[in-house]
Design an enzyme around this catalytic site. Structure first.
Site, PDB file in Angstrom:
ATOM      1  N   LYS A 203       0.846  -1.195   0.000  1.00  0.00           N
ATOM      2  CA  LYS A 203       0.000   0.000   0.000  1.00  0.00           C
ATOM      3  C   LYS A 203       0.877   1.239   0.000  1.00  0.00           C
ATOM      4  O   LYS A 203       1.657   1.474   0.927  1.00  0.00           O
ATOM      5  CB  LYS A 203      -0.925   0.005   1.213  1.00  0.00           C
ATOM      6  CG  LYS A 203      -1.786   1.260   1.285  1.00  0.00           C
ATOM      7  CD  LYS A 203      -2.868   1.178   2.323  1.00  0.00           C
ATOM      8  CE  LYS A 203      -3.646   2.490   2.382  1.00  0.00           C
ATOM      9  NZ  LYS A 203      -4.696   2.467   3.390  1.00  0.00           N
ATOM     10  N   ARG A 213     -11.088   9.806   1.420  1.00  0.00           N
ATOM     11  CA  ARG A 213     -11.042  10.496   2.720  1.00  0.00           C
ATOM     12  C   ARG A 213     -12.232  11.444   2.860  1.00  0.00           C
ATOM     13  O   ARG A 213     -12.745  11.634   3.961  1.00  0.00           O
ATOM     14  CB  ARG A 213      -9.694  11.194   2.902  1.00  0.00           C
ATOM     15  CG  ARG A 213      -8.563  10.156   3.021  1.00  0.00           C
ATOM     16  CD  ARG A 213      -7.176  10.753   3.180  1.00  0.00           C
ATOM     17  NE  ARG A 213      -6.158   9.704   3.019  1.00  0.00           N
ATOM     18  CZ  ARG A 213      -4.861   9.946   2.822  1.00  0.00           C
ATOM     19  NH1 ARG A 213      -4.422  11.183   2.774  1.00  0.00           N
ATOM     20  NH2 ARG A 213      -4.021   8.930   2.678  1.00  0.00           N
ATOM     21  N   LYS A 226       0.597  10.250   5.645  1.00  0.00           N
ATOM     22  CA  LYS A 226       0.743   8.850   6.060  1.00  0.00           C
ATOM     23  C   LYS A 226       2.069   8.249   5.610  1.00  0.00           C
ATOM     24  O   LYS A 226       2.205   7.032   5.522  1.00  0.00           O
ATOM     25  CB  LYS A 226      -0.462   8.044   5.539  1.00  0.00           C
ATOM     26  CG  LYS A 226      -1.813   8.567   6.068  1.00  0.00           C
ATOM     27  CD  LYS A 226      -2.977   7.612   5.811  1.00  0.00           C
ATOM     28  CE  LYS A 226      -4.270   8.153   6.438  1.00  0.00           C
ATOM     29  NZ  LYS A 226      -5.408   7.226   6.282  1.00  0.00           N
ATOM     30  N   LYS A 257      -2.054  -1.486  -3.932  1.00  0.00           N
ATOM     31  CA  LYS A 257      -2.949  -0.331  -3.861  1.00  0.00           C
ATOM     32  C   LYS A 257      -2.142   0.954  -3.882  1.00  0.00           C
ATOM     33  O   LYS A 257      -1.180   1.045  -3.120  1.00  0.00           O
ATOM     34  CB  LYS A 257      -3.746  -0.429  -2.561  1.00  0.00           C
ATOM     35  CG  LYS A 257      -4.634   0.739  -2.279  1.00  0.00           C
ATOM     36  CD  LYS A 257      -5.292   0.575  -0.950  1.00  0.00           C
ATOM     37  CE  LYS A 257      -6.117   1.815  -0.684  1.00  0.00           C
ATOM     38  NZ  LYS A 257      -6.490   1.937   0.693  1.00  0.00           N
ATOM     39  N   SER A 283     -10.277   5.330  -4.980  1.00  0.00           N
ATOM     40  CA  SER A 283     -11.241   6.404  -5.188  1.00  0.00           C
ATOM     41  C   SER A 283     -10.791   7.425  -6.229  1.00  0.00           C
ATOM     42  O   SER A 283     -11.589   7.864  -7.056  1.00  0.00           O
ATOM     43  CB  SER A 283     -11.518   7.092  -3.851  1.00  0.00           C
ATOM     44  OG  SER A 283     -10.303   7.564  -3.278  1.00  0.00           O
ATOM     45  N   TYR A 321     -14.952   0.590  -7.391  1.00  0.00           N
ATOM     46  CA  TYR A 321     -16.251   1.238  -7.234  1.00  0.00           C
ATOM     47  C   TYR A 321     -17.103   1.053  -8.479  1.00  0.00           C
ATOM     48  O   TYR A 321     -18.300   1.311  -8.463  1.00  0.00           O
ATOM     49  CB  TYR A 321     -16.056   2.736  -6.917  1.00  0.00           C
ATOM     50  CG  TYR A 321     -15.234   2.921  -5.654  1.00  0.00           C
ATOM     51  CD1 TYR A 321     -15.825   2.785  -4.399  1.00  0.00           C
ATOM     52  CD2 TYR A 321     -13.862   3.173  -5.718  1.00  0.00           C
ATOM     53  CE1 TYR A 321     -15.069   2.907  -3.242  1.00  0.00           C
ATOM     54  CE2 TYR A 321     -13.100   3.296  -4.569  1.00  0.00           C
ATOM     55  CZ  TYR A 321     -13.706   3.162  -3.336  1.00  0.00           C
ATOM     56  OH  TYR A 321     -12.958   3.271  -2.194  1.00  0.00           O
TER      57      TYR A 321
END
Ligand code: PBG
Length: 331
Positions: A203, A213, A226, A257, A283, A321
């Site tokens: 990731k 987010r 992060k 990812k 996303s 999605y």
């Protein structure tokens, strides 16, 4: 002079097998079916927060009832799994994140609601503290530092609550060190031997998570970034070491990812480890494609092409999605 019997010809006429739809079908190398899809959904407990997410047109935050209807739709479309992301009450987010392991948090309520409605549908979860953390991080923060081992203990509690609620697949997305081994040990100890782990192994610290987010209400909260726990997008070898480590600690499946910008990693993970390999078309990738489709700049076929590319890169499946729309197109 006589005409030669063998006329000059190109050594390879690759177009020969592209000439008709049936010939093309005969030689296609990979395919995409609904069985290759995992559908991520957002479930909210906040009255008035349901409805479309501005930066993800076409994707909605669902109520519990909406989540049940999504589960029924997934089953109708032969999508094998749904992945739940909770949107929780801003006032209930704390520094110690104790709501993350509350059996009645919105994520756990959604697991139970879906398992009651469509017992056969595989339910996947996300393990990370961000939906319940006052500062938006995946781990516990003390004096500006994201604590590793203390976070792993919290994640174990969170995982056990999810397993108890009926989750089939746990998806640790937190990127703390040692979490997979700790989770596996705790699950075995508590008798949850059949609960599988799909590790967010490779990731990357990505700007493509922005719309997510917004969707979970973490955007305004995240203090800093992060980068002390997610992988630097420049690092291929480090990503491979993460995958090796997570498999050694007991992950059943691994994930790369984001997806589209990281297909090189997908291919290498599949070739090296020969383990069930997934990618997350995140996303921002969805927003990019759907935004262009809605503007008429790209045709809807890009959905299929983008997902087929994951299959070609070696992935067994994709979190996307687009899952329900694509499954409808394929049906
Ligand atoms: C957080 C988590 C994130 C996503 C899945 N789980 C965001 C992050 O790491 O900040 C991103 C998914 C997406 O962008 O669609 N634990």
């Amino acid at each position: 002079m006589a005409t030669p019997i063998v006329a000059p010809f190109p050594a390879a006429r690759l177009r020969r097998l592209r000439r008709t739809a049936n010939l093309r079908a005969m030689v296609h190398e990979v395919n995409l079916t609904a069985a290759d899809l995992i559908w991520p959904i957002f479930v909210t407990e906040v009255a008035g927060a349901e409805g479309e997410i501005a930066s993800m047109p076409g994707v909605e935050r669902l109520t519990l009832d909406g989540a049940k209807r999504a589960a029924e739709r997934a089953a109708r479309l032969n999508i094998p799994a749904i992945c739940i992301f909770p949107h929780s009450d801003q006032d209930l987010k704390t520094e110690s994140c104790e709501r993350a392991w509350d059996p009645d948090n919105i994520g756990n309520r959604a697991i139970r609601a879906i398992k009651e409605t469509v017992p056969d549908l595989a339910v996947m979860t996300d393990i990370a503290l961000d939906p319940y953390n006052a500062n938006g991080h995946d781990g516990l923060v003390v004096d500006g530092e994201i604590l590793n081992d203390e976070t792993v203990e919290a994640l174990v509690r969170m995982a056990l609550a999810q397993a108890e609620a009926g989750a089939d697949i746990l998806g640790p997305s937190d990127m703390m060190d040692g979490r997979i081994g700790a989770l596996r040990g705790a699950l075995e100890g508590a008798g949850h031997r059949h609960v599988a782990i799909l590790s967010y192994a490779a990731k990357f610290a990505s700007a493509f998570y922005g719309p997510f987010r917004d969707a979970v209400g973490a955007s305004g909260r995240l203090v800093g970034d992060k980068k002390t726990y997610q992988v630097n997008p420049a690092n291929r070898e480090e990503a491979l070491r993460c995958v090796a480590r997570d498999l050694a600690e007991g992950a059943d499946m691994v994930m790369v990812k984001p997806g589209m910008p990281y297909l090189d990693i997908c291919r290498e993970v599949k070739d090296r480890f020969a383990a069930p390999t997934f990618a997350y078309q995140v996303s921002g990738e969805y927003a990019m494609l759907e935004g262009a489709i809605r503007n008429g700049w790209l045709s809807r076929e890009v959905m299929l092409e983008s997902l087929l590319a994951f299959r070609r890169a070696g992935c067994d499946g994709v979190l996307s999605y687009f899952a329900p729309s694509v499954a409808e197109m394929l049906a």
